[in-house]
Design an enzyme around this catalytic site. Structure first.
Site, short mmCIF file in Angstrom:
data_model
loop_
_atom_site.label_atom_id
_atom_site.label_comp_id
_atom_site.label_asym_id
_atom_site.label_seq_id
_atom_site.Cartn_x
_atom_site.Cartn_y
_atom_site.Cartn_z
N HIS A 22 1.49 4.44 5.11
CA HIS A 22 2.77 4.99 4.67
C HIS A 22 2.68 5.49 3.23
O HIS A 22 3.06 6.64 2.93
CB HIS A 22 3.85 3.92 4.79
CG HIS A 22 5.21 4.39 4.37
ND1 HIS A 22 6.12 4.91 5.25
CD2 HIS A 22 5.81 4.42 3.15
CE1 HIS A 22 7.22 5.25 4.61
NE2 HIS A 22 7.07 4.95 3.32
N GLU A 23 2.19 4.64 2.35
CA GLU A 23 2.11 5.01 0.94
C GLU A 23 1.05 6.10 0.71
O GLU A 23 1.22 6.92 -0.20
CB GLU A 23 1.81 3.78 0.08
CG GLU A 23 2.87 2.69 0.16
CD GLU A 23 4.27 3.17 -0.20
OE1 GLU A 23 4.38 4.16 -0.96
OE2 GLU A 23 5.23 2.58 0.30
N HIS A 26 2.73 9.48 1.01
CA HIS A 26 3.39 9.90 -0.24
C HIS A 26 2.35 10.34 -1.26
O HIS A 26 2.50 11.39 -1.91
CB HIS A 26 4.18 8.72 -0.82
CG HIS A 26 5.37 8.30 -0.01
ND1 HIS A 26 6.31 9.18 0.46
CD2 HIS A 26 5.77 7.06 0.40
CE1 HIS A 26 7.25 8.51 1.12
NE2 HIS A 26 6.94 7.22 1.11
#
Length: 452
Positions: A22-23, A26
């Protein structure tokens, strides 16, 4: 490995994998948009390990392994040197900010598809949607022991879990469903399950019981475990005997025994109990006796036997594809899971679906441990489902989540200027309150499951 330790370990593994992807979403898009990333942390709190790359980004593994974050250069948090203003997140065009924020959930969505592809390559053992003895609405619909559910309302049901997902949504809606099945002889049959006749307050946590369904893998075989001394079976039946018939009527499951013994006892007299003893067929003459049932406090006809300890039922379905076939299969499965999740969320918001189905960290940890014990394919499926759930949850328009930030940017697009700082702060408080309430409900449900 103890269950508690295993649950904690596999929860950390699962959260670590999902949060990292997920990170990274980003992080990767932020880098492509020219935003300076100050820190990429897996976990919260004090770093246990860290290092910096040539761009000045600190990569860290922190002490609390229940999340993570990407910290970017941003004037909203602190003063940014004039030379670095062009690398600040808040200075980027709105479409780039939208892309950076959306990249996290999208990374989880991509991970879900990739994990399902791997799962289909390995092959996931499962249970077919084959029924055991039916009762209630299922029996009234004409569904019988040995029927295999092939399609429900036109949707393929390869496994019992597939069937339950379709039935759950239809049951909440109190909507009748058309079922295409094949009976024990392989003949195709058409049935209509009248879910509209379910009580308004039926137990959604025990759907099979409410409908009257029992899956074939849930039914205990008619194998004798122990024989009570001085009972009707003493000296005749032995541990390990497989009961095949009572008084001339076939026995397939342990649950078949009690009603046949009751019928026999009320009729009176002796009769034959047929058993398979290590391949030898025997017919044993006996007569049941009455004794007090401690649960019902009533007299019952019994043989004086208990079932053998049950082994884990063998899987009778395998979902496996080749490398190319697994690609569309993974996309189809992701689409189906996403559709079911969103449909259930909508019903929760309207109050139609029970909030008891919301689970927290305790239940997730237990499921992580249980699926890890069942093999890599089952654990990978669990990770895929969790990754998809994380993507959907983060896209909810709740401030403090990615979806909340996306909502702010959409408002900015419409009105032509950012929301005021006061409005955003108020939104953050509302978002925190909503999340706290959701987490509190999930924790309450977890504790309730443990104590009951």
């Amino acid at each position: 490995m103890s269950e508690a330790f295993g649950s904690v370990l596999w929860l950390i593994v699962a959260i670590g994998i999902l949060v990292t992807f997920h990170e990274f979403g980003h992080f990767w898009v932020a880098r492509r948009c020219g935003v300076k990333v100050l820190r990429f942390s897996v976990g919260f709190g004090k770093p246990l390990w860290s290092r910096k790359d040539r761009h000045g980004t600190e990569f860290a593994i922190a002490a609390i392994p229940l999340g993570g974050y990407v910290k970017m250069l941003d004037e909203a948090e602190y003063e940014v040197p004039a030379a670095q203003l062009g690398q600040a997140f808040n200075r980027k065009p709105i479409w780039q900010r939208i892309a950076i924020v959306a990249a996290g959930p999208i990374a989880n969505l991509i991970l879900c598809v990739a994990l399902l592809w791997v799962m289909f390559l390995i092959g996931k053992p499962d249970y077919s949607a084959t029924l055991g003895p039916t009762q209630g609405l299922a029996a009234q619909a004409g569904l019988r022991d040995g029927d295999r559910l092939e399609r429900i309302d036109g949707r393929s049901t390869e496994t019992a879990m597939d069937a339950l997902q379709v039935l759950m949504l239809a049951a909440i809606d109190h909507r009748d469903v058309a079922i295409q099945a094949s009976d024990a002889n392989g003949h195709e049959v058409q049935r209509k399950l009248a879910l509209s006749r379910l009580p308004a307050d039926f137990d959604q946590q025990n759907l099979e019981k409410a409908i009257g369904l029992v899956w074939h893998f849930q039914v205990a075989p008619a194998t004798v475990g122990t024989v009570t001394p001085d009972s009707a079976s003493a000296g005749l039946l032995q541990s390990g005997d497989q009961i095949t018939a009572i008084d001339g009527q076939a026995v397939r499951y342990w649950n078949d025994i009690a009603p046949l013994v009751k019928q026999w006892g009320e009729r009176g007299g002796e009769a034959m109990v047929e058993v398979d003893r290590q391949g030898e067929r025997l017919a044993l003459l006996m007569q049941p006796r009455q004794q007090l049932n401690p649960d019902t406090k009533q007299q019952a006809w019994v043989l004086g036997i208990t079932p053998a300890p049950r082994k884990a039922p063998e899987h009778d379905a395998l979902r496996r594809y080749g490398p190319l076939e697994a690609i569309p299969a993974a996309f189809r499965q992701t689409g189906r899971m996403a559709s079911d999740s969103l449909a259930m969320m909508r019903r929760m918001l309207t109050g139609e679906a029970s909030a008891k189905s919301i689970s927290g960290a305790i239940t997730i940890a237990q499921v992580a441990n249980a699926t890890a014990q069942q093999g890599p394919a089952t654990f990978i499926f669990f990770l895929a489902l969790l990754s998809l759930s994380l993507a959907i949850l983060n896209l909810l328009p709740i401030p403090v989540l990615d979806g909340g930030h996306l909502l702010y940017y959409l408002i900015e697009l419409v009105k032509g200027s950012p929301l005021s700082e006061r409005s955003m702060v108020a939104g953050q408080y509302i978002g925190l309150a909503l999340l706290a309430g959701l987490m509190g409900l999930a924790f309450y449900n977890d504790i309730l499951r443990l104590v009951t």
